[in-house]
Write a protein that holds these residues in place. Structure first.
Motif, PDB file in Angstrom:
ATOM      1  N   LEU A  28      24.649 -33.917  -6.795  1.00  0.00           N
ATOM      2  CA  LEU A  28      25.476 -34.888  -6.090  1.00  0.00           C
ATOM      3  C   LEU A  28      25.212 -36.297  -6.610  1.00  0.00           C
ATOM      4  CD1 LEU A  28      27.528 -35.414  -3.898  1.00  0.00           C
ATOM      5  CD2 LEU A  28      25.675 -35.428  -2.224  1.00  0.00           C
ATOM      6  N   ARG A  29      23.942 -36.605  -6.828  1.00  0.00           N
ATOM      7  CA  ARG A  29      23.583 -37.924  -7.336  1.00  0.00           C
ATOM      8  C   ARG A  29      24.156 -38.134  -8.738  1.00  0.00           C
ATOM      9  NH1 ARG A  29      18.590 -37.233  -6.789  1.00  0.00           N
ATOM     10  NH2 ARG A  29      18.415 -37.988  -4.655  1.00  0.00           N
ATOM     11  N   ALA A  30      24.110 -37.085  -9.564  1.00  0.00           N
ATOM     12  CA  ALA A  30      24.683 -37.183 -10.913  1.00  0.00           C
ATOM     13  C   ALA A  30      26.193 -37.398 -10.860  1.00  0.00           C
ATOM     14  CB  ALA A  30      24.363 -35.915 -11.709  1.00  0.00           C
ATOM     15  N   GLY A  31      26.848 -36.758  -9.886  1.00  0.00           N
ATOM     16  CA  GLY A  31      28.282 -36.954  -9.728  1.00  0.00           C
ATOM     17  C   GLY A  31      28.625 -38.383  -9.361  1.00  0.00           C
ATOM     18  N   LEU A 198      32.638 -49.745  -6.316  1.00  0.00           N
ATOM     19  CA  LEU A 198      31.228 -49.797  -6.717  1.00  0.00           C
ATOM     20  C   LEU A 198      30.318 -49.941  -5.506  1.00  0.00           C
ATOM     21  CD1 LEU A 198      31.389 -52.047  -9.908  1.00  0.00           C
ATOM     22  CD2 LEU A 198      31.024 -49.571  -9.772  1.00  0.00           C
ATOM     23  N   ALA A 199      30.755 -50.700  -4.519  1.00  0.00           N
ATOM     24  CA  ALA A 199      29.972 -50.810  -3.288  1.00  0.00           C
ATOM     25  C   ALA A 199      29.839 -49.450  -2.624  1.00  0.00           C
ATOM     26  CB  ALA A 199      30.623 -51.815  -2.335  1.00  0.00           C
ATOM     27  N   LEU A 200      30.914 -48.674  -2.648  1.00  0.00           N
ATOM     28  CA  LEU A 200      30.884 -47.343  -2.048  1.00  0.00           C
ATOM     29  C   LEU A 200      29.946 -46.409  -2.816  1.00  0.00           C
ATOM     30  CD1 LEU A 200      31.939 -45.311   0.012  1.00  0.00           C
ATOM     31  CD2 LEU A 200      33.857 -44.860  -1.525  1.00  0.00           C
ATOM     32  N   THR A 201      30.015 -46.436  -4.152  1.00  0.00           N
ATOM     33  CA  THR A 201      29.136 -45.557  -4.926  1.00  0.00           C
ATOM     34  C   THR A 201      27.679 -45.979  -4.787  1.00  0.00           C
ATOM     35  OG1 THR A 201      29.424 -46.876  -6.956  1.00  0.00           O
ATOM     36  CG2 THR A 201      30.935 -45.036  -6.606  1.00  0.00           C
ATOM     37  N   GLY A 202      27.414 -47.282  -4.739  1.00  0.00           N
ATOM     38  CA  GLY A 202      26.046 -47.741  -4.536  1.00  0.00           C
ATOM     39  C   GLY A 202      25.505 -47.321  -3.186  1.00  0.00           C
ATOM     40  N   PHE A 203      26.318 -47.453  -2.163  1.00  0.00           N
ATOM     41  CA  PHE A 203      25.920 -47.052  -0.816  1.00  0.00           C
ATOM     42  C   PHE A 203      25.679 -45.549  -0.752  1.00  0.00           C
ATOM     43  CE2 PHE A 203      27.032 -45.472   3.402  1.00  0.00           C
ATOM     44  CZ  PHE A 203      26.250 -46.277   4.224  1.00  0.00           C
ATOM     45  N   THR A 204      26.585 -44.777  -1.348  1.00  0.00           N
ATOM     46  CA  THR A 204      26.453 -43.319  -1.326  1.00  0.00           C
ATOM     47  C   THR A 204      25.210 -42.865  -2.069  1.00  0.00           C
ATOM     48  OG1 THR A 204      28.860 -43.103  -1.252  1.00  0.00           O
ATOM     49  CG2 THR A 204      27.602 -41.153  -1.896  1.00  0.00           C
ATOM     50  N   SER A 205      24.963 -43.452  -3.236  1.00  0.00           N
ATOM     51  CA  SER A 205      23.789 -43.085  -4.015  1.00  0.00           C
ATOM     52  C   SER A 205      22.502 -43.374  -3.251  1.00  0.00           C
ATOM     53  CB  SER A 205      23.798 -43.843  -5.344  1.00  0.00           C
ATOM     54  OG  SER A 205      22.681 -43.495  -6.129  1.00  0.00           O
ATOM     55  N   ALA A 206      22.462 -44.513  -2.577  1.00  0.00           N
ATOM     56  CA  ALA A 206      21.272 -44.860  -1.800  1.00  0.00           C
ATOM     57  C   ALA A 206      21.061 -43.883  -0.648  1.00  0.00           C
ATOM     58  CB  ALA A 206      21.391 -46.284  -1.263  1.00  0.00           C
ATOM     59  N   GLY A 209      19.651 -40.576  -1.766  1.00  0.00           N
ATOM     60  CA  GLY A 209      18.225 -40.671  -2.036  1.00  0.00           C
ATOM     61  C   GLY A 209      17.390 -41.015  -0.831  1.00  0.00           C
ATOM     62  N   GLY A 210      18.034 -41.250   0.327  1.00  0.00           N
ATOM     63  CA  GLY A 210      17.299 -41.582   1.535  1.00  0.00           C
ATOM     64  C   GLY A 210      16.715 -42.982   1.510  1.00  0.00           C
ATOM     65  N   ASN A 211      17.350 -43.900   0.785  1.00  0.00           N
ATOM     66  CA  ASN A 211      16.839 -45.259   0.652  1.00  0.00           C
ATOM     67  C   ASN A 211      17.719 -46.241   1.414  1.00  0.00           C
ATOM     68  OD1 ASN A 211      14.848 -44.398  -1.271  1.00  0.00           O
ATOM     69  ND2 ASN A 211      16.468 -44.331  -2.807  1.00  0.00           N
ATOM     70  N   PRO A 212      17.182 -47.412   1.768  1.00  0.00           N
ATOM     71  CA  PRO A 212      18.029 -48.456   2.357  1.00  0.00           C
ATOM     72  C   PRO A 212      19.167 -48.801   1.405  1.00  0.00           C
ATOM     73  CG  PRO A 212      15.710 -49.009   2.607  1.00  0.00           C
ATOM     74  CD  PRO A 212      15.765 -47.813   1.700  1.00  0.00           C
ATOM     75  N   ALA A 213      20.350 -49.022   1.950  1.00  0.00           N
ATOM     76  CA  ALA A 213      21.544 -49.118   1.111  1.00  0.00           C
ATOM     77  C   ALA A 213      21.833 -50.531   0.607  1.00  0.00           C
ATOM     78  CB  ALA A 213      22.758 -48.599   1.875  1.00  0.00           C
ATOM     79  N   ALA A 214      21.341 -51.555   1.300  1.00  0.00           N
ATOM     80  CA  ALA A 214      21.783 -52.912   0.991  1.00  0.00           C
ATOM     81  C   ALA A 214      21.447 -53.328  -0.438  1.00  0.00           C
ATOM     82  CB  ALA A 214      21.165 -53.894   1.978  1.00  0.00           C
ATOM     83  N   ARG A 215      20.198 -53.208  -0.831  1.00  0.00           N
ATOM     84  CA  ARG A 215      19.783 -53.712  -2.144  1.00  0.00           C
ATOM     85  C   ARG A 215      20.444 -52.971  -3.302  1.00  0.00           C
ATOM     86  NH1 ARG A 215      13.543 -54.998  -3.021  1.00  0.00           N
ATOM     87  NH2 ARG A 215      14.167 -56.494  -1.397  1.00  0.00           N
ATOM     88  N   PRO A 216      20.427 -51.618  -3.342  1.00  0.00           N
ATOM     89  CA  PRO A 216      21.105 -50.951  -4.465  1.00  0.00           C
ATOM     90  C   PRO A 216      22.603 -51.193  -4.486  1.00  0.00           C
ATOM     91  CG  PRO A 216      20.346 -49.364  -2.833  1.00  0.00           C
ATOM     92  CD  PRO A 216      19.721 -50.661  -2.485  1.00  0.00           C
ATOM     93  N   THR A 217      23.217 -51.343  -3.319  1.00  0.00           N
ATOM     94  CA  THR A 217      24.657 -51.619  -3.282  1.00  0.00           C
ATOM     95  C   THR A 217      24.950 -52.988  -3.885  1.00  0.00           C
ATOM     96  OG1 THR A 217      24.922 -50.255  -1.303  1.00  0.00           O
ATOM     97  CG2 THR A 217      26.664 -51.840  -1.781  1.00  0.00           C
ATOM     98  N   ILE A 218      24.152 -53.979  -3.522  1.00  0.00           N
ATOM     99  CA  ILE A 218      24.333 -55.329  -4.074  1.00  0.00           C
ATOM    100  C   ILE A 218      24.115 -55.320  -5.578  1.00  0.00           C
ATOM    101  CG2 ILE A 218      23.365 -57.664  -4.113  1.00  0.00           C
ATOM    102  CD1 ILE A 218      22.794 -57.306  -1.107  1.00  0.00           C
ATOM    103  N   ARG A 219      23.110 -54.570  -6.037  1.00  0.00           N
ATOM    104  CA  ARG A 219      22.824 -54.512  -7.476  1.00  0.00           C
ATOM    105  C   ARG A 219      24.000 -53.964  -8.255  1.00  0.00           C
ATOM    106  NH1 ARG A 219      17.377 -52.569  -6.370  1.00  0.00           N
ATOM    107  NH2 ARG A 219      18.174 -50.457  -6.646  1.00  0.00           N
ATOM    108  N   VAL A 220      24.560 -52.856  -7.768  1.00  0.00           N
ATOM    109  CA  VAL A 220      25.645 -52.232  -8.529  1.00  0.00           C
ATOM    110  C   VAL A 220      26.908 -53.084  -8.483  1.00  0.00           C
ATOM    111  CG1 VAL A 220      26.597 -50.784  -6.676  1.00  0.00           C
ATOM    112  CG2 VAL A 220      26.723 -50.004  -9.032  1.00  0.00           C
ATOM    113  N   VAL A 221      27.152 -53.760  -7.370  1.00  0.00           N
ATOM    114  CA  VAL A 221      28.324 -54.628  -7.272  1.00  0.00           C
ATOM    115  C   VAL A 221      28.167 -55.840  -8.192  1.00  0.00           C
ATOM    116  CG1 VAL A 221      29.617 -56.167  -5.749  1.00  0.00           C
ATOM    117  CG2 VAL A 221      28.998 -53.877  -4.976  1.00  0.00           C
TER     118      VAL A 221
END
Length: 244
Positions: A28-31, A198-206, A209-221
């Motif tokens: 799923l993460r690879a997708g 991109l915000a959606l994919t960053g949020f979904t990926s986080a 992985g069971g991680n907080p979503a804010a930082r990875p979402t901001i990074r990818v955006v």
């Protein structure tokens, strides 16, 4: 009140204890990553071309070329990578099967030692090893020693197809966003659609992985915004200077 039935393994409802859950999460993460790559690469390409020309035919050609080339590249890369992983898994399984046939007593001692090292008492570890060996010795050793099963051997064709599909689905979004709106608003709409995606994919990926979503979402955006801005600026420069 009747309580909810539990599975024979004692797992709680809605909490499946499946040995392949890590593999499914990796797929799923690879997708999600593949879709993200499709979004960013094709969006950067069509936005760059849009900076140089307003010709819809040129945008379509560039977008389709980026989509097809990217999907094939992703599929080939995944196929080669997963083929190597599959070959390694098959070699390990064959090696373990041979050891069980040649030295069953030594393999039993090895399995008991693994469970003893995990904290079981020697007598308990021995009993567990013996019972698992009676049931399915190869599976017992593969899971305990290597963390794999025969059924979990990956398929390079499935991985390649999934990677190409994820990339294509991601790439279609910026391609449609640049072609469908009126010419005067196609670039800002593409920026908006892509950054939201991109915000959606960053949020979904986080979340996967069971991680907080804010930082990875901001990074990818921010990364996507940088790629779009750079390619659009370059395309505009090339168009205004008459290079293209």
């Amino acid at each position: 009140m009747i309580s909810s039935p539990q599975s024979p393994s004692g797992a709680h409802p809605n909490e499946p204890h499946r040995g392949d859950i890590a593999g499914r999460l990796n797929w799923l993460r690879a997708g999600v990553r593949g879709a993200n790559d499709g979004i960013v690469s094709v969006a950067s390409l069509v936005v760059g071309v849009a900076g140089a020309t307003t010709d819809s035919a040129a945008l379509l050609a560039a977008g389709v070329a980026g989509l097809v080339g990217g999907a094939i590249s992703m599929a080939l890369g995944e196929y080669v990578s997963v083929s190597s992983q599959r070959d390694s898994q098959r070699a390990l399984i064959a090696k373990e099967r041979g050891e069980l046939a040649d030295e069953p007593a030594a393999e039993l001692e090895e399995l008991a030692g693994i469970y003893e090292a995990k904290g079981l008492r020697p007598a308990t570890a021995r009993q567990v090893a013996e019972e698992l060996t009676l049931h399915d010795p190869l599976t017992a050793h593969l899971e305990a020693e290597l963390g794999i099963t025969e059924d979990a051997v990956v398929s390079p064709w499935a991985a390649a197809g999934a990677s190409a599909l994820a990339f294509t689905l991601g790439a279609l979004l910026p391609l449609l966003a640049i072609l469908l709106p009126p010419q005067e608003v196609r670039v800002p709409i593409t920026f908006l659609v892509v950054l939201l995606a991109l915000a959606l994919t960053g949020f979904t990926s986080a979340k996967i992985g069971g991680n907080p979503a804010a930082r990875p979402t901001i990074r990818v955006v921010l990364g996507g915004a940088l790629a779009l801005g750079a390619t659009f600026a370059l395309g505009t420069f090339l168009g205004t200077t008459g290079v293209v």
